[in-house]
Motif scaffolding. Sequence first.
Motif, PDB file in Angstrom:
ATOM      1  N   PHE A  46       0.842  -1.195   0.000  1.00 19.37           N
ATOM      2  CA  PHE A  46       0.000   0.000   0.000  1.00 19.37           C
ATOM      3  C   PHE A  46       0.881   1.250   0.000  1.00 19.37           C
ATOM      4  O   PHE A  46       0.649   2.203  -0.747  1.00 19.37           O
ATOM      5  N   GLY A  47       1.916   1.221   0.842  1.00 22.65           N
ATOM      6  CA  GLY A  47       2.822   2.357   0.930  1.00 22.65           C
ATOM      7  C   GLY A  47       3.680   2.536  -0.306  1.00 22.65           C
ATOM      8  O   GLY A  47       3.930   3.662  -0.742  1.00 22.65           O
ATOM      9  N   LEU A  48       4.146   1.430  -0.885  1.00 23.76           N
ATOM     10  CA  LEU A  48       4.954   1.532  -2.107  1.00 23.76           C
ATOM     11  C   LEU A  48       4.153   2.137  -3.250  1.00 23.76           C
ATOM     12  O   LEU A  48       4.662   2.971  -4.004  1.00 23.76           O
ATOM     13  N   ALA A  49       2.905   1.723  -3.402  1.00 22.05           N
ATOM     14  CA  ALA A  49       2.071   2.272  -4.472  1.00 22.05           C
ATOM     15  C   ALA A  49       1.931   3.777  -4.319  1.00 22.05           C
ATOM     16  O   ALA A  49       2.008   4.540  -5.306  1.00 22.05           O
ATOM     17  N   GLY A  50       1.742   4.233  -3.079  1.00 15.71           N
ATOM     18  CA  GLY A  50       1.603   5.661  -2.842  1.00 15.71           C
ATOM     19  C   GLY A  50       2.899   6.420  -3.010  1.00 15.71           C
ATOM     20  O   GLY A  50       2.940   7.479  -3.645  1.00 15.71           O
ATOM     21  N   SER A  51       3.990   5.889  -2.457  1.00 12.20           N
ATOM     22  CA  SER A  51       5.257   6.624  -2.484  1.00 12.20           C
ATOM     23  C   SER A  51       5.910   6.606  -3.860  1.00 12.20           C
ATOM     24  O   SER A  51       6.529   7.590  -4.276  1.00 12.20           O
ATOM     25  N   LEU A  52       5.799   5.499  -4.574  1.00 12.66           N
ATOM     26  CA  LEU A  52       6.446   5.397  -5.886  1.00 12.66           C
ATOM     27  C   LEU A  52       5.615   6.004  -7.010  1.00 12.66           C
ATOM     28  O   LEU A  52       6.152   6.633  -7.921  1.00 12.66           O
ATOM     29  N   LEU A  53       4.311   5.806  -6.950  1.00  6.69           N
ATOM     30  CA  LEU A  53       3.452   6.191  -8.068  1.00  6.69           C
ATOM     31  C   LEU A  53       2.420   7.262  -7.714  1.00  6.69           C
ATOM     32  O   LEU A  53       1.827   7.847  -8.622  1.00  6.69           O
ATOM     33  N   GLY A  54       2.184   7.482  -6.427  1.00 12.20           N
ATOM     34  CA  GLY A  54       1.097   8.363  -6.040  1.00 12.20           C
ATOM     35  C   GLY A  54      -0.254   7.800  -6.442  1.00 12.20           C
ATOM     36  O   GLY A  54      -1.188   8.532  -6.761  1.00 12.20           O
ATOM     37  N   LYS A  55      -0.354   6.459  -6.412  1.00 13.14           N
ATOM     38  CA  LYS A  55      -1.572   5.782  -6.863  1.00 13.14           C
ATOM     39  C   LYS A  55      -2.015   4.763  -5.819  1.00 13.14           C
ATOM     40  O   LYS A  55      -1.253   4.410  -4.912  1.00 13.14           O
ATOM     41  N   SER A 242       2.579   4.282   8.039  1.00 13.96           N
ATOM     42  CA  SER A 242       3.707   5.135   7.632  1.00 13.96           C
ATOM     43  C   SER A 242       3.325   6.058   6.480  1.00 13.96           C
ATOM     44  O   SER A 242       3.623   7.253   6.502  1.00 13.96           O
ATOM     45  N   ILE A 243       2.655   5.535   5.486  1.00 12.96           N
ATOM     46  CA  ILE A 243       2.316   6.379   4.335  1.00 12.96           C
ATOM     47  C   ILE A 243       1.192   7.348   4.675  1.00 12.96           C
ATOM     48  O   ILE A 243       1.160   8.484   4.185  1.00 12.96           O
ATOM     49  N   LEU A 244       0.260   6.951   5.546  1.00  7.58           N
ATOM     50  CA  LEU A 244      -0.818   7.853   5.945  1.00  7.58           C
ATOM     51  C   LEU A 244      -0.291   9.000   6.792  1.00  7.58           C
ATOM     52  O   LEU A 244      -0.725  10.147   6.661  1.00  7.58           O
ATOM     53  N   VAL A 245       0.657   8.700   7.690  1.00  8.31           N
ATOM     54  CA  VAL A 245       1.282   9.744   8.497  1.00  8.31           C
ATOM     55  C   VAL A 245       2.060  10.705   7.608  1.00  8.31           C
ATOM     56  O   VAL A 245       1.981  11.936   7.761  1.00  8.31           O
ATOM     57  N   ALA A 246       2.830  10.160   6.673  1.00  6.71           N
ATOM     58  CA  ALA A 246       3.608  11.000   5.762  1.00  6.71           C
ATOM     59  C   ALA A 246       2.685  11.878   4.924  1.00  6.71           C
ATOM     60  O   ALA A 246       2.958  13.077   4.727  1.00  6.71           O
ATOM     61  N   HIS A 247       1.608  11.312   4.435  1.00  8.73           N
ATOM     62  CA  HIS A 247       0.652  12.083   3.627  1.00  8.73           C
ATOM     63  C   HIS A 247       0.087  13.255   4.418  1.00  8.73           C
ATOM     64  O   HIS A 247       0.032  14.390   3.935  1.00  8.73           O
ATOM     65  N   GLN A 248      -0.320  12.973   5.658  1.00 12.12           N
ATOM     66  CA  GLN A 248      -0.920  14.026   6.478  1.00 12.12           C
ATOM     67  C   GLN A 248       0.090  15.112   6.813  1.00 12.12           C
ATOM     68  O   GLN A 248      -0.203  16.315   6.718  1.00 12.12           O
TER      69      GLN A 248
END
Length: 308
Positions: A46-55, A242-248
Amino acid sequence: MRENAATVLREKLARRQALVVPGCHDALSAKLIEGAGFEAVQVSGFGLAGSLLGKPDVGLVEMKDVLDRTWDIVRAVSIPVMADIDTGGGNAINALEITERLIAMGAAGVNIEDQVFPKRCGHMEGKQVISADEMAGKVHAMAAVRQRLGQDIVINARTDACAVFGLEEAIRRANVYLESGADMAFIDGIRTRTDIARAVGEVRGLLSVNLMDAVTGVKTELVPIPELARLGVARVSIPVASILVAHQALKRFFEALHASPTGLLEGQTDWLSSFAEYTGFVGLLDYRRLEDELLPRAALEEKYAARS
């Protein structure tokens, strides 16, 4: 000599004391998880998809990118790292080949799931699963290559059948996968503490559960970790925090920066780590020590001559 990470992970899971394994989306977040005191970390698809692609996590990340990022993460930390290979890259042969690569890079464990490709995050709607026999074949192939290489990587077989067919089928599949060579079974999307207690009692091996962000649980009831330990859960996954915290954090900072009349947030140090704290954390001083040890003295003097 560094102890084998897979053996360390296997021993921790065998205690059935709800080992908390947060998910990371890159090497930096993995180092932060280790620095906070956690004993293992997993790569978050889930985090890789968001961090690498923003998807979204719907099977869009290429397996090469997954393996490359996993290698970065394994190198960045000293605690055991569990990889996430989604559906295994194809059939049993693909899963075998990927497992061999993970063993070579030193991954301590690997998560593989029984969804139809393209997969999606386990707490999204619209999931489909392959047959239990097909998934069992992938697990068997992974266990076989582990045995052939004489290695100890932990195979965590995830089933998404709970949301599709119900808990009874998920438990049945978990046992099939354990019999096929998995070391641990993971019932994703399980709903309540009652369901978790039932699964612990009926799954014939180690059980992992998923509390998503540890704040809302998304679709799973947030059961305190000590209670899960008393129940005998082996692993607790917290994959998306981790990705939700980073996004916020990034969203709030850059919105505030853009809205500032001066274009600055001067003196508002609560927004961020100091430059010195961050560079210290990522090892700049270690790098400088290596320069002093390995580079010619004249080159160093020239390089830092303009230093104020």
